[in-house]
Design a protein around this motif. Structure first.
Motif, PDB file in Angstrom:
ATOM      1  N   PHE A   8     -15.838   3.484  -6.974  1.00 39.93           N
ATOM      2  CA  PHE A   8     -15.563   2.399  -7.911  1.00 39.93           C
ATOM      3  C   PHE A   8     -14.080   2.432  -8.256  1.00 39.93           C
ATOM      4  CE2 PHE A   8     -20.089   2.007  -8.949  1.00 39.93           C
ATOM      5  CZ  PHE A   8     -20.199   0.632  -9.143  1.00 39.93           C
ATOM      6  N   ARG A  48     -16.152  -0.312  -4.385  1.00 45.24           N
ATOM      7  CA  ARG A  48     -16.476  -1.479  -5.210  1.00 45.24           C
ATOM      8  C   ARG A  48     -15.345  -1.665  -6.207  1.00 45.24           C
ATOM      9  NH1 ARG A  48     -22.284   0.411  -5.378  1.00 45.24           N
ATOM     10  NH2 ARG A  48     -23.534  -1.227  -4.406  1.00 45.24           N
ATOM     11  N   ASN A  71     -27.532  -0.380  -6.339  1.00 48.22           N
ATOM     12  CA  ASN A  71     -26.797  -1.528  -6.840  1.00 48.22           C
ATOM     13  C   ASN A  71     -26.575  -1.398  -8.338  1.00 48.22           C
ATOM     14  OD1 ASN A  71     -26.724  -2.840  -4.281  1.00 48.22           O
ATOM     15  ND2 ASN A  71     -28.846  -3.498  -4.589  1.00 48.22           N
ATOM     16  N   LEU A 125     -17.017  -8.234  -9.830  1.00 50.63           N
ATOM     17  CA  LEU A 125     -17.383  -7.063  -9.039  1.00 50.63           C
ATOM     18  C   LEU A 125     -17.365  -7.450  -7.570  1.00 50.63           C
ATOM     19  CD1 LEU A 125     -18.406  -4.132  -8.873  1.00 50.63           C
ATOM     20  CD2 LEU A 125     -20.736  -5.023  -9.094  1.00 50.63           C
ATOM     21  N   GLU A 154     -17.704  -6.236  -3.550  1.00 52.82           N
ATOM     22  CA  GLU A 154     -18.249  -5.206  -2.674  1.00 52.82           C
ATOM     23  C   GLU A 154     -17.154  -4.686  -1.739  1.00 52.82           C
ATOM     24  OE1 GLU A 154     -21.256  -3.888  -2.852  1.00 52.82           O
ATOM     25  OE2 GLU A 154     -21.642  -5.153  -4.603  1.00 52.82           O
TER      26      GLU A 154
END
Length: 768
Positions: A677, A691, A712, A741, A743
């Motif tokens: 992330f 992400r 997810n 957000l 991917e």
């Protein structure tokens, strides 16, 4: 004859039928086992019809009108988009017409009346929003020079908070802001009614700290506030011409309140004088924060807020004084309605108290309730009955529909409902058995008077307000009953009567000795509250729960309190279901505030960690309380497991994924390779194997939470990203919204855009 047709019989026929059916039920009619399931079901239906008819006969239907009205208001606030005024208004008129047309069809009439009240509540909510509608600042303004009238000044330990009516702004603001709140870091010297010139940094009213938490922006909208901010430099006097009439009235009222405050604090120095002042004028500046915390721990902080407690005391004291004095003159008392006269005098004094105390919204609601009660007394109606409470709720919600979603309305009406309903259920039984000196009825009647009655009342009120305190403040004060039992009698029977006496003696110059007695009483009160606060384990922090759970708990309490037949016990399973769904919460794994400057993640131990080194302490505190975490933002464990360098901060999520807050364009490519992330305000490079949470999208969505669901993540936002704009939402930026957000991407050239400007990390007061 079905109950739905009872309306055609007229009132006399309905009463006779109800008495006849009730007599049959009372004789112990039971279903026949030989009749099978159909006989049992038929008997149950008959009993339900009889109980329903009894409730209608006892006038219980009226008590549910504010419930239906309030439900309509809640539906309005839950609407995903702002409705047009025409549609709900037309629906309300249609339902009202059908209700009147079919008034002789009893069952249909009740259903239509309920639907009409729901629609009416929805319409009133929409009308209220349209009535107070005003522009709201959409983006931060770093510097602006303002000329404004001072509407209110709140003195605080860290400076003054000013409510300003804007006259001019240079340079011009993006939208025309009529009213704003600005905080000065030191004593400003400003007075209500004066014109001032300041330099300020402005920002939109604060968003909720997280989706589902208290919306400060909505609260500011209904207060007419379109922006908040901080004063830069000094506050200077300005020439803005003649003040508006409302400002002049506020200034005159403030001079009166200030004169009373100076008189009290001159006679009672220190924190005791500040408390005495708060009980009269509502000004709470000067009370040390440590003492505030002690009263919160003891469950008596509500005493400082001029609301139902104070209004009831003042009205009751004046009513008793006037009625008792007039009763000393039999020739007058026997020929005149002394009770009605005393009620009217109490109403006048309560109105004066409302004005002197500053007429805050909570005080206005309390005055409305007291006014309804006193007018009922003057008309020889029940002084405090469920019907009076229902009427007061209707008036309050009609004038201020937004109050239904606030803790003040919910807690005050819950406590009053529990007290009135409990008194109504127990008092008749006790009076029937009071003649037996050794019986339980005599003992129970004694409990409703004196100190035992105060303890019982405190326990019932505390129990009724517990769900709402837990929902809004995430805390339970276990020693609230003890604190109120020890402290409330001092305020109720000593301090408040003496303060009223002192104010009456002030014009004659004999008030100083009385103020000294007031100070002694408050010193005893403070000592007791600090003692109760010192008891260990009195404060429990509970995690947030869903509005559905609170609604079910409320429905259970309402049924138990309002109904009189065995139908009331339907509230028990509803209440228990509400309690049962309390643990069914989905705590977030990643939290981002509405400015994108405060970020927290859930660590491997299940507790939150602060991932932003310069985050807002208030926001972090709200997140911790919502999580049921009693830690303070400065606690060492808040940043354990978080590593930071000049390019950002990182931590490990429960599943083993690494999350990074990236603030440096040069390190963003490395973060994309090494983390799962990446939280950044910089456009992410392509390719990026992580992400990406784009903080630029926060301007559209407000605060954001991410909840892990397998591999997810489910996203919740404080505001809808597209559509669904409500009047209190800050305007969305122009242009297309970046993806919140993204991917992982695996193709394309590696391109890193320049960094966007970082948001201000200065501590903001959400209550501005």
């Amino acid at each position: 004859m079905p109950v739905a047709r009872c309306g055609r019989l007229g009132e006399h026929g309905l009463r006779a039928r109800v008495r006849a059916i009730a007599q049959v039920i009372g004789q112990g009619a039971h279903p026949s086992l030989a009749g099978g399931a159909s006989a049992v079901f038929g008997d149950l239906v008959q009993r339900l019809q009889v109980w329903g008819a009894l409730e209608l006969e006892r006038g219980r239907a009226f008590l549910f009108l504010p419930i239906a009205f309030g439900s309509g208001i809640l539906i309005y606030f839950a609407a995903p988009d702002e409705p047009t005024l025409l549609a709900p208004l037309a629906l309300t008129i249609l339902l009202a017409g059908l209700t009147f047309r079919l008034r002789t069809h009893h069952g249909t009439f009740l259903a239509l009346a309920g639907a009409a009240m729901v629609s009416c509540g929805f319409t009133v909510g929409a009308l209220r929003s349209a009535w107070v509608a005003h522009p709201v600042l959409g983006t931060e303004v770093p510097y602006v020079r303002l000329t404004a009238w001072v509407e209110a000044v709140e003195r605080r330990e860290g400076g003054d908070r000013l409510t300003l009516l804007v006259v001019s702004a240079e340079p011009a603001l993006p939208v025309r802001i009529e009213r704003l709140r600005a905080t000065a870091r030191a004593a400003s010297g400003a007075k209500t009614g004066s014109a001032i010139a300041i330099a300020a940094r402005l920002r939109p009213p604060a968003d909720p700290a997280a989706p589902g938490l208290f919306d400060f922006g909505r609260d500011a909208f209904y207060s007419g506030v379109g922006a908040t901010g901080f004063v830069i430099g000094q506050v200077a006097a300005a020439n803005a011409g003649e003040a508006p009439r409302a400002i002049r009235l506020r200034a005159a009222l403030d001079r009166l309140r200030s004169a009373i405050s100076e008189r009290i604090r001159a006679a009672i120095p220190g924190p005791a004088g500040a408390i005495a002042d708060a009980l009269v004028t509502g000004k709470r500046d000067g009370i040390p924060e440590g003492l505030n915390e002690a009263m919160r721990a003891a469950g008596t902080y509500h005493i400082l807020s001029i609301s139902g407690f104070h209004m009831a005391l003042v009205a009751a004291l004046v009513f008793a004084l006037v009625r008792g004095t007039l009763a000393l003159f039999p020739s007058f008392a026997l020929r005149r309605r002394v009770k009605a006269l005393a009620a009217l005098v109490a109403l006048v004094v309560s109105t004066a108290y409302l004005v002197i105390s500053g007429a805050e919204v909570a005080t206005q609601r309390s005055w409305i309730m007291i006014a309804v009660v006193l007018i009922g007394v003057a008309l020889d109606r029940g002084a405090l009955t469920l019907r009076t409470l229902a009427l007061a709720a209707l008036v309050v919600l009609a004038l201020s529909p937004e109050s239904i979603i606030g803790p003040s309305f919910q807690m005050s009406f819950a406590a009053t409902l529990a007290l009135v309903a409990g008194y109504g259920m127990l008092r008749p039984w006790a009076e029937r058995h009071a003649e037996n000196r050794a019986g339980a009825g005599r003992a129970l009647l004694s409990l409703t008077n004196g100190i035992a009655g105060l303890a019982t009342s405190s326990f019932v009120a505390s129990l009724a307000t517990t769900p709402y305190s837990a929902y809004h403040f995430n805390t339970l004060q276990l020693f609230g009953v003890a604190g109120n039992l020890l402290g409330a009698p001092i305020i109720e029977f000593v301090v408040m009567p003496l303060e009223i006496l002192a104010l009456l003696l002030w014009p004659f110059g004999f008030d100083q000795p009385v103020w000294s007695l007031v100070g002694s009483g408050i010193h005893w009160f403070v000592w007791l509250m600090e003692w109760v606060a010192s008891w260990p384990g009195g404060r429990i922090v509970v995690p947030s729960f869903s509005p559905l759970s609170l609604a079910l708990i409320s429905a259970g309490i309402i049924l138990l309190a309002l109904l009189t037949t065995p139908l009331r016990w339907a509230g028990v399973p509803i209440f228990l279901v509400g309690l049962g769904v309390l643990p069914l919460r989905d705590p977030p794994d990643i939290l981002i505030d509405g400015e994108g400057g405060s970020i927290a993640v859930r660590g491997s131990d299940g507790r939150l960690r602060a991932l932003s080194p310069r985050g807002n302490r208030f926001t972090l505190q709200r997140w911790l309380l919502s999580d049921g975490d009693a830690r303070q933002p400065a606690h060492d464990t808040i940043r354990s497991g978080v590593t930071c360098d000049p390019q950002g901060c990182g931590a490990i999520l429960p599943g083993g994924d690494r999350i990074v807050v990236s603030t440096d364009p040069e390190g963003l490519a490395d973060d994309c390779r090494e983390a799962r992330f990446v939280v950044t305000r910089i456009p992410a490079p392509v390719p990026c194997a992580a992400r990406v949470i784009d903080l630029r999208a926060i301007a559209w969505t407000g605060a954001v939470t991410l909840h892990r669901a397998g591999t997810n993540y489910r996203i919740e936002t404080a505001r809808p990203a597209a559509g669904g704009a409500r009047p209190w939402h800050r305007p969305r930026p122009s242009g297309a919204m970046p993806a919140l957000l993204s991917e992982p991407t695996t193709a394309g050239p590696v391109v890193v855009a320049p960094a966007a400007a970082e948001p201000s990390t200065e501590e903001a007061d959400p209550a501005q």
